[in-house]
Design an enzyme around this catalytic site. Structure first.
Site, PDB file in Angstrom:
ATOM      1  N   ASP A   9      74.078   6.988   8.197  1.00 50.43           N
ATOM      2  CA  ASP A   9      74.021   7.541   6.835  1.00 50.43           C
ATOM      3  C   ASP A   9      75.190   8.527   6.682  1.00 50.43           C
ATOM      4  OD1 ASP A   9      72.876   9.380   8.590  1.00 50.43           O
ATOM      5  OD2 ASP A   9      71.491  10.199   7.114  1.00 50.43           O
ATOM      6  N   ASP A  47      77.551  11.627  11.735  1.00 47.43           N
ATOM      7  CA  ASP A  47      77.606  10.158  11.844  1.00 47.43           C
ATOM      8  C   ASP A  47      79.067   9.725  11.993  1.00 47.43           C
ATOM      9  OD1 ASP A  47      74.706   9.123  10.590  1.00 47.43           O
ATOM     10  OD2 ASP A  47      75.421  10.989   9.747  1.00 47.43           O
ATOM     11  N   ASN A  60      71.610  10.981   4.403  1.00 49.32           N
ATOM     12  CA  ASN A  60      72.297  12.234   4.075  1.00 49.32           C
ATOM     13  C   ASN A  60      72.666  12.287   2.597  1.00 49.32           C
ATOM     14  OD1 ASN A  60      72.272  13.523   6.570  1.00 49.32           O
ATOM     15  ND2 ASN A  60      74.019  12.327   7.295  1.00 49.32           N
ATOM     16  N   THR A  70      71.461   6.333  13.384  1.00 44.66           N
ATOM     17  CA  THR A  70      71.698   7.778  13.321  1.00 44.66           C
ATOM     18  C   THR A  70      71.320   8.321  11.941  1.00 44.66           C
ATOM     19  OG1 THR A  70      74.008   7.467  12.702  1.00 44.66           O
ATOM     20  CG2 THR A  70      73.542   7.682  15.057  1.00 44.66           C
ATOM     21  N   PHE A 122      65.140  15.770  10.114  1.00 41.90           N
ATOM     22  CA  PHE A 122      65.514  15.094   8.869  1.00 41.90           C
ATOM     23  C   PHE A 122      65.384  13.561   8.917  1.00 41.90           C
ATOM     24  CE2 PHE A 122      68.601  12.891   6.182  1.00 41.90           C
ATOM     25  CZ  PHE A 122      68.150  13.302   4.933  1.00 41.90           C
ATOM     26  N   ASN A 123      65.943  12.904   9.929  1.00 42.43           N
ATOM     27  CA  ASN A 123      65.951  11.426   9.920  1.00 42.43           C
ATOM     28  C   ASN A 123      64.543  10.843   9.911  1.00 42.43           C
ATOM     29  OD1 ASN A 123      68.718  11.298   9.903  1.00 42.43           O
ATOM     30  ND2 ASN A 123      68.915  11.020  12.126  1.00 42.43           N
ATOM     31  N   HIS A 152      74.525  16.097  16.565  1.00 40.43           N
ATOM     32  CA  HIS A 152      73.313  15.281  16.685  1.00 40.43           C
ATOM     33  C   HIS A 152      73.646  13.812  16.980  1.00 40.43           C
ATOM     34  CE1 HIS A 152      71.026  18.594  14.965  1.00 40.43           C
ATOM     35  NE2 HIS A 152      71.810  18.609  13.897  1.00 40.43           N
ATOM     36  N   ASP A 153      74.299  13.170  16.021  1.00 41.37           N
ATOM     37  CA  ASP A 153      74.485  11.711  16.119  1.00 41.37           C
ATOM     38  C   ASP A 153      75.403  11.288  17.268  1.00 41.37           C
ATOM     39  OD1 ASP A 153      72.819  11.615  13.950  1.00 41.37           O
ATOM     40  OD2 ASP A 153      74.425  11.369  12.470  1.00 41.37           O
TER      41      ASP A 153
HETATM   42  C1  BDR Z   1      70.269  14.347  11.453  1.00 44.16           C
HETATM   43  O1  BDR Z   1      70.184  14.553  10.052  1.00 44.16           O
HETATM   44  C2  BDR Z   1      71.409  14.300   9.436  1.00 44.16           C
HETATM   45  O2  BDR Z   1      71.701  15.264   8.487  1.00 44.16           O
HETATM   46  C3  BDR Z   1      72.437  14.212  10.533  1.00 44.16           C
HETATM   47  O3  BDR Z   1      73.454  13.274  10.200  1.00 44.16           O
HETATM   48  C4  BDR Z   1      71.649  13.776  11.735  1.00 44.16           C
HETATM   49  O4  BDR Z   1      71.566  12.376  11.808  1.00 44.16           O
HETATM   50  C5  BDR Z   1      69.970  15.651  12.165  1.00 44.16           C
HETATM   51  O5  BDR Z   1      68.687  16.082  11.854  1.00 44.16           O
HETATM   52 CA    CA Z   2      72.968  10.954  10.476  1.00 49.09          CA
END
Ligand code: BDR
Ligand code: CA
Length: 303
Positions: free
Chosen positions: A9, A14, A38, A122, A163-164, A236-237
């Protein structure tokens, strides 16, 4: 070479994951599917196409899901900006999305190369869940799913949820209960991998297109992470790609992951239950030095 399908996203982190995958000599990107997360799908697709076009990444790009399975769509516009990838400016591009649906591409690729394809989501898990629902063989025929999402501890979008997973908990529940071999890169490990200003300076002081895009993107992302997350940007990703490149960089433990889809306060929470028989591995620690050295080498200009 490990065959991978990215489901992204895009998104600042990412984008770095895509850059790293393209720069890894151990990974072959079969295709990249953009999903809503996102930002809305049109924007994450545009960002993915722009990035690939500008870096000469040849892998085909597909349109994934526009909406989560059941819940209302949520986006992360504060963190990633109005475009979802605020900062870099791209010129006109030649690269276009393929006409095949992203979810069909995932299903066909897995069935054509049974036991060989890794899925690397991701963003929200909508496309992966739909692929599993379209053809029930997907879960048993994937080589693995290495995903960014979830947390055994606190969340980052609500006190409970990452979030994901929060953006499509029902999809996440389908994926985690599918029986597929999964590696979960959750906040427990990803929050420890922080791209602070000295590190940005070190990475972007060398020439190269990927490095200059990273520099421009971090000018925006650092400010929004400081303002809304209270820390420098966490990678993160990119942890998913580092794991695929060299799993020994990470410590993992087998756990069963259940996703909360009912609780009004805990919607999207990932609950981990220790289980030595589980095919889900949860990452808990990363070798920082090896991570940063891989990131740096993957960004080398190969043009
Ligand atoms: C995840 O949420 C998104 O905003 C980032 O790209 C990552 O995949 C982190 O919580
Ligand atoms: Ca992401």
């Amino acid at each position: 070479m490990k065959k991978i399908i990215l489901d992204v996203d895009t998104g600042h982190d990412d984008a770095i994951a895509i850059e790293m995958a393209a720069g890894s000599s151990d990974l072959e990107i079969l295709g990249i599917v953009a999903v809503s997360g996102n930002q809305t799908l049109d924007k994450t697709l545009e960002n993915t196409l722009n990035l690939c076009d500008s870096l000469g990444i040849k892998a085909p790009v597909f349109r994934g899901s526009e909406f989560p399975l059941i819940r209302q769509r949520v986006v992360a516009g504060k963190i990633h900006g109005e475009t979802g990838f605020d900062g870099p400016v791209f010129g006109p591009r030649k690269k276009q999305a393929e006409s095949q649906r992203g979810v069909d591409f995932i299903v066909n690729s897995v069935l054509e190369a049974p036991g060989e394809v890794y899925l690397v989501p991701t963003g929200p898990l909508t496309d992966i869940a739909l692929a599993m629902r379209l053809d029930s063989r997907v879960a048993s025929l994937v080589k693995g799913i290495v995903l960014m999402g979830g947390s055994l501890g606190k969340g980052n979008v609500t006190p409970s949820a990452e979030f994901n997973i929060y953006a499509d908990p029902e999809a996440a529940s389908i994926v985690f209960s599918s029986g597929a071999p999964i590696v979960m890169m959750g906040l427990d490990v990803t929050l420890s991998v922080v791209l602070d200003p000295p590190r940005i300076q070190q990475i972007t002081s060398k020439p190269g297109k990927a490095r200059s895009i990273l520099k421009a993107s971090m000018e925006f992302y650092t400010q929004s992470c400081l303002r809304y997350a209270g820390s420098y940007p966490a990678m993160h990703d990119p942890c998913t790609i580092a794991y695929l490149h060299d799993p020994s960089m990470f410590s993992v433990k087998p756990m069963r992951i259940e996703v909360e889809t009912k609780g009004s306060l805990t919607y999207g929470r990932t609950v981990g239950i220790e289980d030595s028989q589980s095919r889900t591995l949860v990452a808990c620690k990363v070798d920082q030095q090896r991570f940063w050295s891989f990131l740096d080498s993957a960004l080398e200009d190969r043009a």
